[in-house]
Write an enzyme that holds these catalytic residues in place. Structure first.
Site, mmCIF file in Angstrom:
data_model
loop_
_atom_site.group_PDB
_atom_site.id
_atom_site.type_symbol
_atom_site.label_atom_id
_atom_site.label_comp_id
_atom_site.label_asym_id
_atom_site.label_seq_id
_atom_site.Cartn_x
_atom_site.Cartn_y
_atom_site.Cartn_z
ATOM 1 N N ASP A 86 0.831 -1.210 0.000
ATOM 2 C CA ASP A 86 0.000 0.000 0.000
ATOM 3 C C ASP A 86 0.863 1.255 0.000
ATOM 4 O OD1 ASP A 86 0.805 -0.618 2.700
ATOM 5 O OD2 ASP A 86 -0.636 0.849 3.426
ATOM 6 N N GLU A 181 0.059 -1.278 5.593
ATOM 7 C CA GLU A 181 1.124 -0.867 6.521
ATOM 8 C C GLU A 181 0.986 0.597 6.899
ATOM 9 O OE1 GLU A 181 5.115 0.642 7.778
ATOM 10 O OE2 GLU A 181 3.855 1.315 6.130
HETATM 11 ZN ZN LIG Z 1 6.851 2.122 4.041
#
Ligand SMILES: [Zn+2]
Length: 417
Positions: A86, A181
């Protein structure tokens, strides 16, 4: 081993992956937070299979994993290599148009899609090491996505190198690419047991040569300040205003230190980041950060002492003071097995660079994994200015990251340079 004649695929893979918009979302209630991450996830599975990892697969959460089997008989720990798919919710990742600035010769880089977006030499100390390098940026209208697609491309290119060079001995290597993340949820459903690595590395850092082995220790403090509300026309000697108590407390904080805006490097801070309420009840939330636990405790004691002092001037007022643990410095865990960081430093040396330990003024998925029982320091990607339209990555430093990963698995297999 030589990388001179290796037909690196790291740049091609990187340019392919930044085409996919994989922005995660803080607001979402689903996992992964955005479906579009899985579109890239499916591409990654195909690419891993093509590289030669036939067990590559994506689970329902969007975790992509694969295995490169050991090729040496010695007992060698299973090593995990982890990146995230992401990109930051802060800056658009739609329709990224990567620009390659070949043979950089110094100076500011003005981005072609928005002339107000300038990567300035003065703000980017890392640029001075980039003479002659090829620098990839966005066109200034979006982020680039080097965070963390550079890391994915580097891991994949290193796996491809290992498969093409069976003479390089390594133990079993496990690969994972995680979603979400950037919203702090990359390890939420990550099954450390099933992943099966003894030690791991996230490839999600910045400057070439750097290994990050420290994160902040972090707590959250919530102060609920209770006043006394009375009709203001008849309030004399009775009304106690919680808003004023909160204001006085915050105004009493030091102006020249202990805040995010006045600290850097190893300095910690207290950060009032949210306030809400009224006369009867005002709630103030603080983030507390330090690299040592004692530093957290000292800062929390300082806040407690200040609110207790202020509230003495307001008879009838009360405060409820709560401390909640957020996360801890991953160094405390990494110190239990010094080889994990030492081998990474050795791999950087073998790749011809001077290794440097660095600290992260935040938390990482690697830190969370450390506390889930999987030690995972962070290796550089060669990217800079993450979460920004001014993001840039050096092609030559990406290739260095590939070399470091190849050396790293070799160091773990006990093969000498
Ligand atoms: Zn990163």
């Amino acid at each position: 081993m030589s990388f001179e004649n290796y037909d690196h695929t790291v740049v091609d893979l990187f340019l392919k992956y930044v085409n996919y918009d994989t922005q995660s979302s803080e607001e979402s209630q689903t996992y992964p937070s955005t479906d579009k991450q899985k579109i890239l996830g499916a591409v990654l599975v195909e690419d891993l299979k093509q590289i030669g990892l036939p067990d590559a697969a994506m689970d329902t959460y969007g975790y992509v994993t694969a295995t490169l089997q050991a090729n040496c008989n010695r007992k060698t720990p299973v090593i995990g290599l982890i990146a995230h798919m992401d990109t930051s919710p802060e800056v658009s990742g739609t329709d990224v148009k990567p620009q390659i600035h070949s043979n950089y010769r110094g100076g500011d880089i003005t981005l072609s899609g928005d002339a107000s977006q300038i990567i300035r030499e003065a703000d980017n100390p890392g640029l001075k090491d980039q003479s002659g390098h090829d620098i990839i940026t966005s066109d200034g209208t979006t982020l680039l996505g080097a965070d963390n697609k550079a890391g994915i491309a580097e891991i994949f290119d290193a796996l491809r190198y290992l498969i093409k060079h069976p003479e390089i001995e390594h133990g079993t290597i496990r690969v994972a690419v995680t979603p979400d993340e950037e919203i702090g949820a990359g390890t939420k459903y990550f099954d450390v047991q099933a992943f099966g690595a003894d030690y791991a590395y996230t490839v999600d850092g910045e400057t070439a040569g750097e290994i990050e082995n420290e994160t902040f220790c972090a707590d959250a403090v919530t102060m609920k300040i209770s006043g006394v509300n009375v009709h203001p026309g008849y309030a004399k000697g009775k009304l106690v205003n919680a808003i004023k108590i909160a204001s006085e407390m915050i105004a009493s904080l030091p102006k020249d230190r202990l805040s995010p805006e006045t600290t850097e490097k190893r300095e910690g801070y207290v950060h009032p980041h949210h306030i809400s309420g009224g006369v009867e009840l005002t709630t103030v939330k603080f983030l507390i950060r330090d690299f040592e636990e004692q530093g957290l405790k000292d800062k929390e004691a300082m806040l407690k002492e200040r609110i207790d002092t202020v509230i003495k001037g307001y008879p009838g007022a009360r405060v409820d003071f709560q401390v909640e643990e957020s996360y801890r410095n991953m160094r405390f865990q990494l110190d239990q097995e010094p080889r994990v960081v030492e081998h990474a430093l050795e791999a950087v040396r073998r790749a011809g660079m001077e290794p440097k330990l660095n600290l992260i003024r935040g938390g990482t998925d690697g830190a969370k994994l450390c506390y889930k029982g999987l030690l995972a320091p962070n290796i550089f990607t060669g990217g800079h200015n993450f979460h920004s339209k001014l993001e840039w990555v050096s092609v030559q430093d990406m290739k260095k990251a590939v070399e470091v990963i190849v050396h790293l698995v070799q160091v773990w297999a006990g093969q000498v340079a």
